[in-house]
Enzyme design. Structure first.
Site, PDB file in Angstrom:
ATOM      1  N   HIS A 151       0.941  -1.456  -0.096  1.00  0.00           N
ATOM      2  CA  HIS A 151      -0.472   0.216   0.543  1.00  0.00           C
ATOM      3  C   HIS A 151       0.614   1.077  -0.120  1.00  0.00           C
ATOM      4  O   HIS A 151       0.271   2.398   0.299  1.00  0.00           O
ATOM      5  CB  HIS A 151      -1.110   0.306   0.834  1.00  0.00           C
ATOM      6  CG  HIS A 151      -2.517   0.309   1.102  1.00  0.00           C
ATOM      7  ND1 HIS A 151      -2.460   0.817  -0.359  1.00  0.00           N
ATOM      8  CD2 HIS A 151      -2.723   1.876   1.404  1.00  0.00           C
ATOM      9  CE1 HIS A 151      -3.775   1.354  -0.236  1.00  0.00           C
ATOM     10  NE2 HIS A 151      -4.408   2.213   0.832  1.00  0.00           N
ATOM     11  N   HIS A 260      -1.971   1.676   7.481  1.00  0.00           N
ATOM     12  CA  HIS A 260      -1.395   2.545   5.882  1.00  0.00           C
ATOM     13  C   HIS A 260       0.198   3.070   5.709  1.00  0.00           C
ATOM     14  O   HIS A 260       0.815   3.838   6.262  1.00  0.00           O
ATOM     15  CB  HIS A 260      -2.009   4.271   5.435  1.00  0.00           C
ATOM     16  CG  HIS A 260      -3.333   4.613   4.806  1.00  0.00           C
ATOM     17  ND1 HIS A 260      -4.832   3.254   5.083  1.00  0.00           N
ATOM     18  CD2 HIS A 260      -3.913   3.880   3.876  1.00  0.00           C
ATOM     19  CE1 HIS A 260      -5.361   3.207   5.062  1.00  0.00           C
ATOM     20  NE2 HIS A 260      -5.156   3.486   3.108  1.00  0.00           N
ATOM     21  N   SER A 311      -4.134   5.257  10.394  1.00  0.00           N
ATOM     22  CA  SER A 311      -2.770   6.324   9.636  1.00  0.00           C
ATOM     23  C   SER A 311      -1.935   5.766   9.922  1.00  0.00           C
ATOM     24  O   SER A 311      -1.593   5.341  11.911  1.00  0.00           O
ATOM     25  CB  SER A 311      -3.349   7.968   9.749  1.00  0.00           C
ATOM     26  OG  SER A 311      -2.306   9.276   9.333  1.00  0.00           O
ATOM     27  N   GLU A 497      -8.654  -2.740   1.580  1.00  0.00           N
ATOM     28  CA  GLU A 497      -9.317  -2.117   2.661  1.00  0.00           C
ATOM     29  C   GLU A 497      -9.840  -2.399   4.461  1.00  0.00           C
ATOM     30  O   GLU A 497     -10.627  -1.256   3.662  1.00  0.00           O
ATOM     31  CB  GLU A 497      -9.082  -0.597   2.558  1.00  0.00           C
ATOM     32  CG  GLU A 497      -7.391  -0.284   1.674  1.00  0.00           C
ATOM     33  CD  GLU A 497      -6.993   0.614   1.299  1.00  0.00           C
ATOM     34  OE1 GLU A 497      -6.729   1.253   2.106  1.00  0.00           O
ATOM     35  OE2 GLU A 497      -6.988   1.042  -0.259  1.00  0.00           O
ATOM     36  N   TYR A 537     -12.782   0.180  -0.380  1.00  0.00           N
ATOM     37  CA  TYR A 537     -13.284  -0.108   1.283  1.00  0.00           C
ATOM     38  C   TYR A 537     -13.594  -1.177   1.881  1.00  0.00           C
ATOM     39  O   TYR A 537     -14.479  -2.009   1.368  1.00  0.00           O
ATOM     40  CB  TYR A 537     -12.988   0.940   2.155  1.00  0.00           C
ATOM     41  CG  TYR A 537     -11.948   1.927   2.069  1.00  0.00           C
ATOM     42  CD1 TYR A 537     -10.900   2.348   3.274  1.00  0.00           C
ATOM     43  CD2 TYR A 537     -11.251   2.575   1.494  1.00  0.00           C
ATOM     44  CE1 TYR A 537      -9.640   2.656   3.306  1.00  0.00           C
ATOM     45  CE2 TYR A 537     -10.381   3.270   0.997  1.00  0.00           C
ATOM     46  CZ  TYR A 537      -9.507   3.703   2.227  1.00  0.00           C
ATOM     47  OH  TYR A 537      -8.128   4.178   1.886  1.00  0.00           O
ATOM     48  N   ASP A 670      21.093   3.994  -5.993  1.00  0.00           N
ATOM     49  CA  ASP A 670      19.092   4.974  -5.405  1.00  0.00           C
ATOM     50  C   ASP A 670      18.487   4.166  -5.036  1.00  0.00           C
ATOM     51  O   ASP A 670      17.827   4.707  -3.764  1.00  0.00           O
ATOM     52  CB  ASP A 670      18.581   4.715  -7.183  1.00  0.00           C
ATOM     53  CG  ASP A 670      18.935   4.226  -8.070  1.00  0.00           C
ATOM     54  OD1 ASP A 670      18.601   2.499  -7.710  1.00  0.00           O
ATOM     55  OD2 ASP A 670      18.318   4.198  -9.679  1.00  0.00           O
ATOM     56  N   THR A 675      20.371   8.126  -0.405  1.00  0.00           N
ATOM     57  CA  THR A 675      20.405   8.888  -1.653  1.00  0.00           C
ATOM     58  C   THR A 675      18.153   9.174  -1.732  1.00  0.00           C
ATOM     59  O   THR A 675      17.717   8.658  -1.467  1.00  0.00           O
ATOM     60  CB  THR A 675      21.065   8.130  -2.585  1.00  0.00           C
ATOM     61  OG1 THR A 675      19.985   6.777  -2.771  1.00  0.00           O
ATOM     62  CG2 THR A 675      22.400   8.119  -2.546  1.00  0.00           C
TER      63      THR A 675
HETATM   64 ZN    ZN Z   1      -5.204   3.752   1.625  1.00  0.00          ZN
END
Ligand code: ZN
Length: 744
Positions: A151, A260, A311, A497, A537, A670, A675
């Site tokens: 995600h 998330h 979150s 989700e 969701y 990278d 970096t």
């Molecule tokens: Zn999401």
């Protein structure tokens, strides 16, 4: 025109309406995209011998583990997650990897893949399964292969076949699809080739201070007695599987945690694996000492879980203009509305937040890995079905029935979340439509049918995707449900989700069925999020009533979760009764060959300043730096899309001069956290590569240089031709820091 950005995992209304208009205008020029497979067919697969027989109680498994780069060209292609038209790729923060784990009990085999992508799409899965079929015949199939996305919101978009997702991704983009398919398949190839007898141990713990419920109002609508069973409104559990060889040496780790991957926000334009990818990075760097990122035998997968309302921005949402808390139900601000309400933290910027959350997850997983002592033993099972989710009848008891709906998105979908909100006048928690937007919708897309409106109640429908089929269906109907088990470890692959409470209900329902044979066992059930197909969701029925972003994005209506509980319980029962082979496969999903469109213009011929060559330095490094400083150098660059397949390569190296061998040794690529490769577009098709090295405290004093590698396209004999180039900074010195001198 209002700027459009930052709708987590979705689209803003304007984008879709614009997309529809654009789609209509370009109807005639819809570009059909060709089949992406170019690999020649491979010889049929011969299965390896069964594992050596030992103590039947603790018979080892055959274990194969692999990791492969799946990074696509980091230029011009939209990033997948925030659905921001402005957030197109422009460089690399960290590389993206697919990590595959194969386990075989001598009788059956399962594959679990966790990949650094926003989500697995149905199209991506079907293409991966086709490629595996070509190579391995029937060994790897839809029932025993789980593909899960971490995600990250900073991977490339463009790997979907349903119109809604194509609208914000500039269509179906082969340049974006190929590295994902090839990277995932390669990780399975590597795992397949290195299968060996080994053991699995598991451990569970809790991680605090790394997640926050972003829709507590919805969560609080769940029944009180249910909420009282749990201490917190997000799942803090971290479940770890430790893989060892027969000598007990660790060969890999797989874990699940619900948060998330949105520590990197919508303002970032570099491809990045975000917090979950950083956890993998730290664990792999730790277990593969001396190796560059993405190298070394030890593979650490950090899989997503029921993160729907979770979150990582743990300082929480507040109004950016007044520093006051946002409105609790609507997540909006008195001045500025939804777009002023944003969640932040724990760091001072997104890089620091990503580092802190990633480090927290890594630290907990490492601790659990070290302590893992509970051996996982027993048979392997896999159960899979395709379900038409628009038409599931749910039997609650003998008297009460309900049904799922054709897909639709509600008004609050366009409000976005506090991790990235829409810029229009939508707010979360909306159960009444808005006449203005309803009129626009009806004009452009046609009104939803009464049946669909009633079915989704109390969701006011903004996008009636289930009744929109041009040029292809806007949302899927056929959805994968799947469970794989290894001993008493059950991995439930979910198609989107799940919120915290939805996930808890599903884990419980599956566990109950697995134990329905009456034997009490220590089943551990985990949810693997964003698996196999993306359907947005899945909230509980109670959360759905509040119609915040997650409820508005529960596309099959208020009984979506109940339908999944019923379908996954069916799979779990079949596993418990050892009759998965009797499960009907269900309706096969479509694999669209026509009407996929690609609106990404091909990368143009590169320009460069007069009297300059590609790779020339435009802004040079300083002669001396200390740890903590940022080295910066800018090169004349070509479009990274001209570099073709960039997997297992690097646009950047940081090198140290080895006085003994008198050679330059690569210390960073990278893929390194330290970096940053920014690709910056200028005028006249000229572009530059700005490379930064954030010198870590652990850097060794010495002489360094930074190199940049790429390709440019120019006209040669009137034909566009691609050529490689390379550039190098002047050498510079990193001296010990003052702190370093005093204390070491
Ligand atoms: Zn999401």
């Amino acid at each position: 025109m209002a700027r459009n950005k930052t709708v987590c995992c979705g689209l803003s209304a304007l984008e879709v309406t614009l997309g529809v208009l654009f789609g209509l205008m370009t109807a005639v020029t819809v570009a059909l995209v060709q089949d992406t497979h170019t690999d020649p067919p491979h010889p049929p697969f011969h299965p390896p011998p069964p594992p050596p027989s030992g103590d039947p109680q603790h018979k080892p498994y055959l274990i194969g583990i692999g990791r492969a780069d799946c990074t696509g060209p980091p230029a011009d292609i939209p990033l997948m997650g925030y659905a921001s038209t402005e957030q197109v790729a422009a460089g690399i923060h960290t590389r993206l990897y697919s990590r595959a784990f194969i386990v075989d009990d001598g009788r059956k085999r399962v594959v679990f893949v966790t990949a650094d992508v926003g989500m697995i799409s149905q199209r991506l899965r079907l293409e991966v399964l086709q490629a595996l079929q070509t190579k391995y015949g029937d060994l790897y199939r839809q029932d025993n292969v789980v593909l899960s996305g971490t995600h990250t919101h900073c991977g490339l978009a463009g790997y979907f076949q349903y119109t809604l997702f194509m609208v914000t991704s500039k269509g179906y983009i082969p340049a974006s699809v190929k590295p994902l398919v090839n990277g995932i398949v390669k990780s399975v190839d590597i795992a397949h080739r290195n299968m060996r007898p080994g053991r699995i141990y598991r451990k569970k713990g809790e991680l605090d201070g790394s997640s926050l419920n972003r829709s507590p109002h919805s969560y609080m609508n769940n029944p009180e007695e249910e909420r009282h069973k749990y201490k917190t409104n997000t799942d803090k559990q971290v479940v770890v599987l430790k893989f060892t060889d027969l000598d007990g040496d660790g060969i890999g780790m797989l874990s699940w945690f619900a948060v998330h991957a949105v520590s990197m926000n919508y303002s970032n334009r570099m491809v990045s694996s975000d917090n979950m990818g950083h956890a993998s990075y730290l664990m792999e760097q730790d277990k593969n000492p001396g190796e560059l990122p993405g190298q070394g035998g030890f593979v650490a997968g950090f899989s997503s879980s029921n993160l729907g309302d979770v979150s990582p921005n743990i300082k929480g949402p507040y109004c950016m203009n007044t520093m006051e808390p946002c409105d609790y139900l609507n997540s909006s601000c008195p001045v500025g509305g939804t777009k002023m309400c944003k969640a932040f933290g724990p760091g001072n910027d997104m890089f620091e937040s990503t580092r802190i959350i990633g480090h927290n997850i890594y630290t907990k997983a490492k601790e659990l890995y070290a302590a893992a002592d509970e051996e996982v033993t027993g048979f392997i099972q896999s159960a899979h079905q395709w379900v038409n989710m628009t038409d599931v009848t749910i039997q609650f008891n003998n008297t009460h029935m309900a049904s799922t709906c054709k897909p639709a998105l509600g008004h609050s979908f366009a409000a976005g979340t506090t991790d990235g909100g829409g810029d229009l006048n939508f707010t979360q928690g909306s159960t009444e439509g808005d006449p203005f937007w309803d009129r626009i919708r009806d004009t452009l897309l046609g009104p939803p049918s009464n049946k669909t409106q009633e079915c989704h109640h109390p969701k006011p429908i903004l996008f009636n995707t289930g009744e929109m089929n041009w040029p292809l269906p806007w949302h899927p109907q056929i959805v994968d449900v799947q469970i794989i088990t290894v001993g008493t470890m059950a991995i439930v692959a979910v198609p989107g989700e799940f919120t915290t409470m939805s996930g808890r209900r599903l884990r419980e329902a599956v566990k109950q069925e697995l134990e329905s044979d009456g034997l009490i066992r220590d089943w551990e059930v985990v949810l693997a999020g964003l698996s196999n197909i993306y359907t947005h969701y899945i909230t509980t029925y109670e959360e759905y009533q509040v119609q915040r972003y997650e409820g508005a994005s529960t596309i099959y209506g208020p009984h979506t979760l109940s339908a999944y509980l019923q379908n996954y319980a069916k799979l779990a029962r079949a596993i418990a009764q050892d009759r998965v082979s009797t499960l009907p496969p269900g309706p096969e999903p479509p694999f669209f060959k026509k009407n996929l469109f690609n609106l990404l213009p091909s990368a143009p011929v590169d320009g460069k300043p007069v009297n300059r060559s590609f790779g020339d330095v435009l802004e040079q490094v300083s002669p001396v730096y200390r740890p903590g400083d940022v080295v910066s150098v800018t090169f004349v660059a070509g479009n990274p899309r001209h570099s073709g397949d960039i997997r297992d390569k690097s646009f950047v190296t940081v090198e140290i001069f080895d006085n003994r061998t008198e050679t330059w040794e690569i210390v960073h690529t990278d893929a390194s956290w330290e970096t940053r490769f920014h690709w910056l577009k200028g005028l006249k098709r000229q572009s530059t590569a700005k490379v930064e090295w954030h010198i870590p405290a652990t850097a060794v004093a010495g002489l360094y240089r930074i190199q940049h590698f790429g390709h440019y396209m120019h006209f040669q004999n009137l034909r566009p031709t691609i050529k490689p180039y390379q550039g190098s900074s002047q050498a510079f010195t990193v001296t010990p820091s003052f702190y370093y001198q005093r204390h070491h």
